[in-house]
Design a protein around this motif. Structure first.
Motif, PDB file in Angstrom:
ATOM      1  N   ARG A  78       7.214  -8.569  -4.757  1.00 12.48           N
ATOM      2  CA  ARG A  78       5.942  -9.110  -4.289  1.00 12.48           C
ATOM      3  C   ARG A  78       5.791  -8.829  -2.796  1.00 12.48           C
ATOM      4  O   ARG A  78       6.743  -8.983  -2.031  1.00 12.48           O
ATOM      5  CB  ARG A  78       5.878 -10.617  -4.543  1.00 12.48           C
ATOM      6  CG  ARG A  78       4.526 -11.240  -4.189  1.00 12.48           C
ATOM      7  CD  ARG A  78       4.583 -12.771  -4.261  1.00 12.48           C
ATOM      8  NE  ARG A  78       4.795 -13.257  -5.599  1.00 12.48           N
ATOM      9  CZ  ARG A  78       3.833 -13.391  -6.514  1.00 12.48           C
ATOM     10  NH1 ARG A  78       2.598 -13.050  -6.219  1.00 12.48           N
ATOM     11  NH2 ARG A  78       4.110 -13.863  -7.706  1.00 12.48           N
ATOM     12  N   ALA A  79       4.596  -8.404  -2.390  1.00 14.75           N
ATOM     13  CA  ALA A  79       4.293  -8.145  -0.988  1.00 14.75           C
ATOM     14  C   ALA A  79       3.300  -9.175  -0.475  1.00 14.75           C
ATOM     15  O   ALA A  79       2.418  -9.632  -1.223  1.00 14.75           O
ATOM     16  CB  ALA A  79       3.711  -6.744  -0.820  1.00 14.75           C
TER      17      ALA A  79
ATOM     18  N   THR B 161       4.729  -8.288   4.972  1.00 15.25           N
ATOM     19  CA  THR B 161       5.479  -7.167   4.396  1.00 15.25           C
ATOM     20  C   THR B 161       5.200  -5.882   5.175  1.00 15.25           C
ATOM     21  O   THR B 161       4.033  -5.547   5.420  1.00 15.25           O
ATOM     22  CB  THR B 161       5.093  -6.954   2.926  1.00 15.25           C
ATOM     23  OG1 THR B 161       5.313  -8.162   2.199  1.00 15.25           O
ATOM     24  CG2 THR B 161       5.907  -5.831   2.299  1.00 15.25           C
TER      25      THR B 161
ATOM     26  N   ARG C 292       4.414  -2.113   6.083  1.00 19.47           N
ATOM     27  CA  ARG C 292       3.642  -1.087   5.377  1.00 19.47           C
ATOM     28  C   ARG C 292       4.150   0.285   5.803  1.00 19.47           C
ATOM     29  O   ARG C 292       4.374   0.541   6.990  1.00 19.47           O
ATOM     30  CB  ARG C 292       2.149  -1.242   5.657  1.00 19.47           C
ATOM     31  CG  ARG C 292       1.616  -2.624   5.282  1.00 19.47           C
ATOM     32  CD  ARG C 292       0.121  -2.706   5.433  1.00 19.47           C
ATOM     33  NE  ARG C 292      -0.584  -2.045   4.366  1.00 19.47           N
ATOM     34  CZ  ARG C 292      -0.923  -2.625   3.207  1.00 19.47           C
ATOM     35  NH1 ARG C 292      -0.607  -3.892   2.991  1.00 19.47           N
ATOM     36  NH2 ARG C 292      -1.582  -1.958   2.275  1.00 19.47           N
TER      37      ARG C 292
ATOM     38  N   ILE D  21       1.314   1.645   2.511  1.00 23.97           N
ATOM     39  CA  ILE D  21       1.418   0.682   1.409  1.00 23.97           C
ATOM     40  C   ILE D  21       2.551  -0.302   1.724  1.00 23.97           C
ATOM     41  O   ILE D  21       3.476   0.028   2.463  1.00 23.97           O
ATOM     42  CB  ILE D  21       1.661   1.386   0.056  1.00 23.97           C
ATOM     43  CG1 ILE D  21       3.089   1.940  -0.018  1.00 23.97           C
ATOM     44  CG2 ILE D  21       0.646   2.496  -0.173  1.00 23.97           C
ATOM     45  CD1 ILE D  21       3.472   2.405  -1.407  1.00 23.97           C
ATOM     46  N   PRO D  22       2.493  -1.517   1.180  1.00 21.63           N
ATOM     47  CA  PRO D  22       3.517  -2.518   1.496  1.00 21.63           C
ATOM     48  C   PRO D  22       4.777  -2.326   0.661  1.00 21.63           C
ATOM     49  O   PRO D  22       4.705  -2.171  -0.556  1.00 21.63           O
ATOM     50  CB  PRO D  22       2.822  -3.838   1.140  1.00 21.63           C
ATOM     51  CG  PRO D  22       1.883  -3.476   0.036  1.00 21.63           C
ATOM     52  CD  PRO D  22       1.425  -2.072   0.331  1.00 21.63           C
TER      53      PRO D  22
ATOM     54  N   ASP E  35       0.966  -6.250  -4.560  1.00 25.19           N
ATOM     55  CA  ASP E  35       0.346  -6.584  -3.276  1.00 25.19           C
ATOM     56  C   ASP E  35      -0.705  -7.664  -3.516  1.00 25.19           C
ATOM     57  O   ASP E  35      -1.822  -7.374  -3.971  1.00 25.19           O
ATOM     58  CB  ASP E  35      -0.282  -5.331  -2.668  1.00 25.19           C
ATOM     59  CG  ASP E  35      -0.891  -5.576  -1.297  1.00 25.19           C
ATOM     60  OD1 ASP E  35      -0.922  -6.742  -0.860  1.00 25.19           O
ATOM     61  OD2 ASP E  35      -1.338  -4.609  -0.668  1.00 25.19           O
TER      62      ASP E  35
ATOM     63  N   ASN F  58      -2.338  -9.453  -1.343  1.00 20.06           N
ATOM     64  CA  ASN F  58      -3.457  -9.415  -0.395  1.00 20.06           C
ATOM     65  C   ASN F  58      -4.577  -8.501  -0.871  1.00 20.06           C
ATOM     66  O   ASN F  58      -5.754  -8.821  -0.739  1.00 20.06           O
ATOM     67  CB  ASN F  58      -2.975  -8.960   0.984  1.00 20.06           C
ATOM     68  CG  ASN F  58      -2.110 -10.000   1.662  1.00 20.06           C
ATOM     69  OD1 ASN F  58      -2.120 -11.166   1.277  1.00 20.06           O
ATOM     70  ND2 ASN F  58      -1.356  -9.587   2.674  1.00 20.06           N
ATOM     71  N   GLN F  59      -4.200  -7.347  -1.398  1.00 21.66           N
ATOM     72  CA  GLN F  59      -5.191  -6.368  -1.841  1.00 21.66           C
ATOM     73  C   GLN F  59      -5.389  -6.369  -3.356  1.00 21.66           C
ATOM     74  O   GLN F  59      -6.192  -5.594  -3.863  1.00 21.66           O
ATOM     75  CB  GLN F  59      -4.754  -4.960  -1.393  1.00 21.66           C
ATOM     76  CG  GLN F  59      -4.600  -4.812   0.111  1.00 21.66           C
ATOM     77  CD  GLN F  59      -5.902  -5.014   0.850  1.00 21.66           C
ATOM     78  OE1 GLN F  59      -6.965  -4.607   0.373  1.00 21.66           O
ATOM     79  NE2 GLN F  59      -5.838  -5.641   2.025  1.00 21.66           N
TER      80      GLN F  59
END
Length: 216
Positions: free
Chosen positions: A57-58, A62, A64, A104-105, A124, A126-127
């Motif tokens: 999990r990011a 995290t 990038r 990317i994370p 991710d 967040n996104q």
């Protein structure tokens, strides 16, 4: 924080239940019998002890990173890369789909599976994206290199459009255009998660390995 949610939309192929009264395909019995047959290591398999896919999990903090392709440095070293050689050019994605380009994370503690496929996925939050990688590795410099990478909407249908990978040829592995399973489906699709085992509850279709899925 552990990952306990179900991936993709409730209306996704992966999550829609089979309706009561659904008619069996006329060839269902023959296909089921074929899947039960086993010769050596071939047959119908769900990875339990090896070849699994770690999922991380990011979050906001995290790091990038930008992924670098491995394909240019190793495609001549194994026979399954040779089909791609004639198509390599400046425009070839070299395994990294456009959805996984840019930063990317990837968590600091992330480690790809130690088997040859070296799969890894990152969710991710967040996104609302899921990033898949195949044959990934972190170099001593901290750089991440991979032979395939692609991203999916965490709440989407979990299926990429062939229009997005229109340049793939019939003799090539789809890996070199981004998808991280040989069948082209997301790495996390159909994956059995730890909480599903402890809860004894699976509410999605399962991914499995089959030697000859296209044989008639």
């Amino acid at each position: 924080m552990p990952i306990t949610e179900r991936f993709f939309a409730d209306t996704s192929f992966w999550n829609t239940p089979i309706e009561a009264g659904t008619e069996l395909d006329p060839d269902s019995e023959r296909w089921a019998r074929l899947l039960s047959e086993r010769v050596g290591q071939s047959g119908f398999n769900i990875n339990v002890h090896n070849w699994t896919i770690p999922v991380y999990r990011a979050g906001d903090k995290t790091p990038r990173v930008n992924l670098s392709p491995k394909l240019p440095e190793c495609y001549l070293s194994q026979g399954n890369y040779l089909a791609t050689e004639p198509y390599l050019s400046e425009d070839h994605p070299l395994g990294i789909h456009q959805s996984a380009r840019g930063a990317i994370p990837i968590p600091e503690e992330a480690i790809p599976d130690k088997e040859h496929d070296a799969h890894m996925s990152v969710v991710d939050d967040n996104q609302n994206m899921i990033y898949d990688m195949w044959q990934a590795r972190r170099e001593e410099s901290g750089e991440w290199r991979t032979n395939a990478a692609i991203a999916y909407d965490k709440h989407g249908d979990g299926v990429f459009s062939l229009d997005e990978i229109s340049q793939v040829h019939n003799d090539e592995s789809i890996h070199y255009y981004g998808p991280c399973r040989a069948s082209g489906v997301p790495a996390v699709a159909g994956l059995i998660m730890h909480h599903e085992l402890t809860d004894r509850c699976l509410q999605h279709k399962l991914a499995f390995a089959c030697e000859c899925p296209a044989f008639q």
